[in-house]
Design an enzyme around this catalytic site. Sequence first.
Site, PDB file in Angstrom:
ATOM      1  N   ARG A  37       1.010   8.590  33.383  1.00 49.15           N
ATOM      2  CA  ARG A  37       2.263   9.318  32.721  1.00 49.15           C
ATOM      3  C   ARG A  37       2.892   8.085  31.829  1.00 49.15           C
ATOM      4  O   ARG A  37       4.110   8.086  31.604  1.00 49.15           O
ATOM      5  CB  ARG A  37       3.229   9.965  33.432  1.00 49.15           C
ATOM      6  CG  ARG A  37       2.337  11.269  34.228  1.00 49.15           C
ATOM      7  CD  ARG A  37       3.495  12.468  34.605  1.00 49.15           C
ATOM      8  NE  ARG A  37       2.804  13.524  34.788  1.00 49.15           N
ATOM      9  CZ  ARG A  37       2.825  13.583  36.421  1.00 49.15           C
ATOM     10  NH1 ARG A  37       3.327  12.771  37.190  1.00 49.15           N
ATOM     11  NH2 ARG A  37       2.107  14.677  36.700  1.00 49.15           N
ATOM     12  N   LYS A  56       3.837   4.823  17.129  1.00 47.67           N
ATOM     13  CA  LYS A  56       3.028   6.010  16.656  1.00 47.67           C
ATOM     14  C   LYS A  56       1.674   5.679  17.394  1.00 47.67           C
ATOM     15  O   LYS A  56       0.911   4.410  16.988  1.00 47.67           O
ATOM     16  CB  LYS A  56       2.977   6.036  15.215  1.00 47.67           C
ATOM     17  CG  LYS A  56       3.869   6.962  14.763  1.00 47.67           C
ATOM     18  CD  LYS A  56       3.581   7.533  13.268  1.00 47.67           C
ATOM     19  CE  LYS A  56       4.810   8.146  12.725  1.00 47.67           C
ATOM     20  NZ  LYS A  56       4.650   8.577  11.385  1.00 47.67           N
ATOM     21  N   GLU A  75       0.196  -2.033   1.928  1.00 48.74           N
ATOM     22  CA  GLU A  75       1.464  -1.566   2.853  1.00 48.74           C
ATOM     23  C   GLU A  75       2.633  -2.403   2.710  1.00 48.74           C
ATOM     24  O   GLU A  75       3.714  -2.129   2.997  1.00 48.74           O
ATOM     25  CB  GLU A  75       0.997  -1.471   4.157  1.00 48.74           C
ATOM     26  CG  GLU A  75      -0.060  -0.476   4.554  1.00 48.74           C
ATOM     27  CD  GLU A  75       0.379   0.758   4.749  1.00 48.74           C
ATOM     28  OE1 GLU A  75       1.436   1.208   4.841  1.00 48.74           O
ATOM     29  OE2 GLU A  75      -0.379   1.661   5.141  1.00 48.74           O
ATOM     30  N   LYS A  80      10.922  -1.767   8.854  1.00 47.62           N
ATOM     31  CA  LYS A  80      10.399  -0.617   9.706  1.00 47.62           C
ATOM     32  C   LYS A  80      11.388  -0.582  10.854  1.00 47.62           C
ATOM     33  O   LYS A  80      11.459   0.580  11.252  1.00 47.62           O
ATOM     34  CB  LYS A  80       8.785  -0.959  10.057  1.00 47.62           C
ATOM     35  CG  LYS A  80       8.367   0.027  10.768  1.00 47.62           C
ATOM     36  CD  LYS A  80       6.955   0.245  10.654  1.00 47.62           C
ATOM     37  CE  LYS A  80       6.416   1.611  11.570  1.00 47.62           C
ATOM     38  NZ  LYS A  80       5.097   1.722  11.582  1.00 47.62           N
ATOM     39  N   ARG A 134      12.154   8.131   8.494  1.00 45.35           N
ATOM     40  CA  ARG A 134      10.741   7.528   8.869  1.00 45.35           C
ATOM     41  C   ARG A 134       9.757   7.980   7.860  1.00 45.35           C
ATOM     42  O   ARG A 134       8.741   7.289   7.858  1.00 45.35           O
ATOM     43  CB  ARG A 134      10.589   7.702  10.427  1.00 45.35           C
ATOM     44  CG  ARG A 134       9.144   7.029  10.811  1.00 45.35           C
ATOM     45  CD  ARG A 134       8.913   6.870  12.389  1.00 45.35           C
ATOM     46  NE  ARG A 134       7.722   5.973  12.337  1.00 45.35           N
ATOM     47  CZ  ARG A 134       7.485   5.674  13.463  1.00 45.35           C
ATOM     48  NH1 ARG A 134       8.418   5.600  14.530  1.00 45.35           N
ATOM     49  NH2 ARG A 134       6.303   4.628  13.905  1.00 45.35           N
ATOM     50  N   ASN A 146       5.687   7.209   4.950  1.00 48.57           N
ATOM     51  CA  ASN A 146       4.453   7.828   4.323  1.00 48.57           C
ATOM     52  C   ASN A 146       4.152   7.839   2.882  1.00 48.57           C
ATOM     53  O   ASN A 146       3.402   8.625   2.265  1.00 48.57           O
ATOM     54  CB  ASN A 146       4.542   9.223   4.824  1.00 48.57           C
ATOM     55  CG  ASN A 146       4.671   9.370   6.459  1.00 48.57           C
ATOM     56  OD1 ASN A 146       3.982   8.411   7.016  1.00 48.57           O
ATOM     57  ND2 ASN A 146       5.504  10.280   6.842  1.00 48.57           N
ATOM     58  N   HIS A 170      -4.202  10.085   1.934  1.00 43.78           N
ATOM     59  CA  HIS A 170      -5.121  10.909   2.987  1.00 43.78           C
ATOM     60  C   HIS A 170      -5.872  11.809   2.121  1.00 43.78           C
ATOM     61  O   HIS A 170      -7.173  11.887   2.483  1.00 43.78           O
ATOM     62  CB  HIS A 170      -4.127  11.519   4.004  1.00 43.78           C
ATOM     63  CG  HIS A 170      -3.749  10.620   4.958  1.00 43.78           C
ATOM     64  ND1 HIS A 170      -2.581  10.988   5.754  1.00 43.78           N
ATOM     65  CD2 HIS A 170      -4.281   9.657   5.423  1.00 43.78           C
ATOM     66  CE1 HIS A 170      -2.564  10.193   6.742  1.00 43.78           C
ATOM     67  NE2 HIS A 170      -3.350   9.135   6.487  1.00 43.78           N
ATOM     68  N   HIS A 190      -8.217   2.404   4.067  1.00 42.40           N
ATOM     69  CA  HIS A 190      -6.883   3.092   4.053  1.00 42.40           C
ATOM     70  C   HIS A 190      -5.943   2.411   3.195  1.00 42.40           C
ATOM     71  O   HIS A 190      -5.284   3.146   2.416  1.00 42.40           O
ATOM     72  CB  HIS A 190      -6.298   2.953   5.721  1.00 42.40           C
ATOM     73  CG  HIS A 190      -5.177   3.665   5.735  1.00 42.40           C
ATOM     74  ND1 HIS A 190      -4.783   5.064   5.419  1.00 42.40           N
ATOM     75  CD2 HIS A 190      -3.654   3.004   5.747  1.00 42.40           C
ATOM     76  CE1 HIS A 190      -3.410   5.303   5.766  1.00 42.40           C
ATOM     77  NE2 HIS A 190      -2.877   4.107   5.978  1.00 42.40           N
TER      78      HIS A 190
HETATM   79  N1  GLY Z   1       3.046   4.285   9.671  1.00 42.56           N
HETATM   80  C1  GLY Z   1       4.077   5.040   9.491  1.00 42.56           C
HETATM   81  C2  GLY Z   1       4.991   5.116  10.701  1.00 42.56           C
HETATM   82  O1  GLY Z   1       4.986   4.468  11.486  1.00 42.56           O
HETATM   83  O2  GLY Z   1       5.980   5.950  10.604  1.00 42.56           O
END
Ligand code: GLY
Length: 372
Positions: A124, A146, A188, A230, A245, A249, A256, A270
């Site tokens: 968990r 993520k 990126e 970020k 957030r 994207n 994608h 990517h």
């Molecule tokens: N790669 C996009 C995010 O981390 O929200």
Amino acid sequence: MAVVDVALAGRSYEVRVGAGLLDRTHAEAHAFIESYGKRSVPVVADANAKRLLGGRLQASFRSAGHAIDWYEVAPGEGSKSWEELQKLTDWLLERGITRSDHVFALGGGVVGDLVGFACAILKRGCGFVQLPTTLLAQVDSSVGGKTAINTGAGKNLIGAFHQPALVLADTSCLATLPQRELRAGLAEVFKYGVLGDADFFARVDETSGAIIACDDAVLEPVIAHCVAMKAQIVAEDERETKDARALLNLGHTFGHALEAETGFGERLLHGEAVALGMVLAARYSARRELISLSNAEQVADALARAGLPTEIAALGMDCDGTTLAHHMRNDKKAGGGTVPFILLRSLGEAFVARDVDLSDIAAFLDEQLQAH
Ligand code: GLY
């Protein structure tokens, strides 16, 4: 070294950026190694990263009297699978990992996502430390929690938000990357400028040659700037329940679709898909008269100068706009019959548009597939 805080109530952590951090992992991550006592420390590594950088990590741990127990992951998206997740969690359980232990992830986004998800569900939730070795992982995927694996239904559809305890982004690792992968990561980096900081966009454009040449003096502040942007977004909207957030994207919905059409592989990396996706988002914003066409072409020109693809017509895909739009319907961000698109109000100001008609996107993509 630059240090960026990701401020999250009770789960704050640091992202440290600089050349040579890998050689100091034992000292930098001391607090997360202590629990092992005399046991070996589990390091899950991309096979290429282990071959090229494993010796440096091993020397660092050895200098503090710790051995490494390696788990090797085959490079590529194929490793973000149920099978690999099961093998990895079984391996960690066999080693008696407890909830107070931390697993180390050495590699790019694939290893980071896989290890992060394994640690999210193992007992968990146990801890993990990210040692990102690609530009893309250093500026994006290793930060923000993520984590995911892929399934037959799509990329990253099974996952969890699970934050690392520490991220050590050693810029000297990037010199081991193939040029194409570095350029893909640069997409990126540009993304942060396009979505929220026009001055940074100009700076990345001016220094893209030095970034590709892995000039540490340029890399450290540029990567730290991306991470700081970020970190601010993640602190505001950790689980992407607001629009903040989602702005990360930018270029990803178009991207994608291109990745899905080209098979999520070597044909289109990517980051290359994100570069094309950003150009499409900018041109579509111009089509909707949100920005000028010359602003949209500024994005395309900067990415082209950095050696990134900017024209989907050049991909030689045997498909039309409707096929690409169809891939977007399956995007995990789609909901209530609409697909959110990140569009531009200006170069340096993105927003989430929820009123985009996919048939208009298909018509736009048909034009782009014919163009140039
Ligand atoms: N790669 C996009 C995010 O981390 O929200």
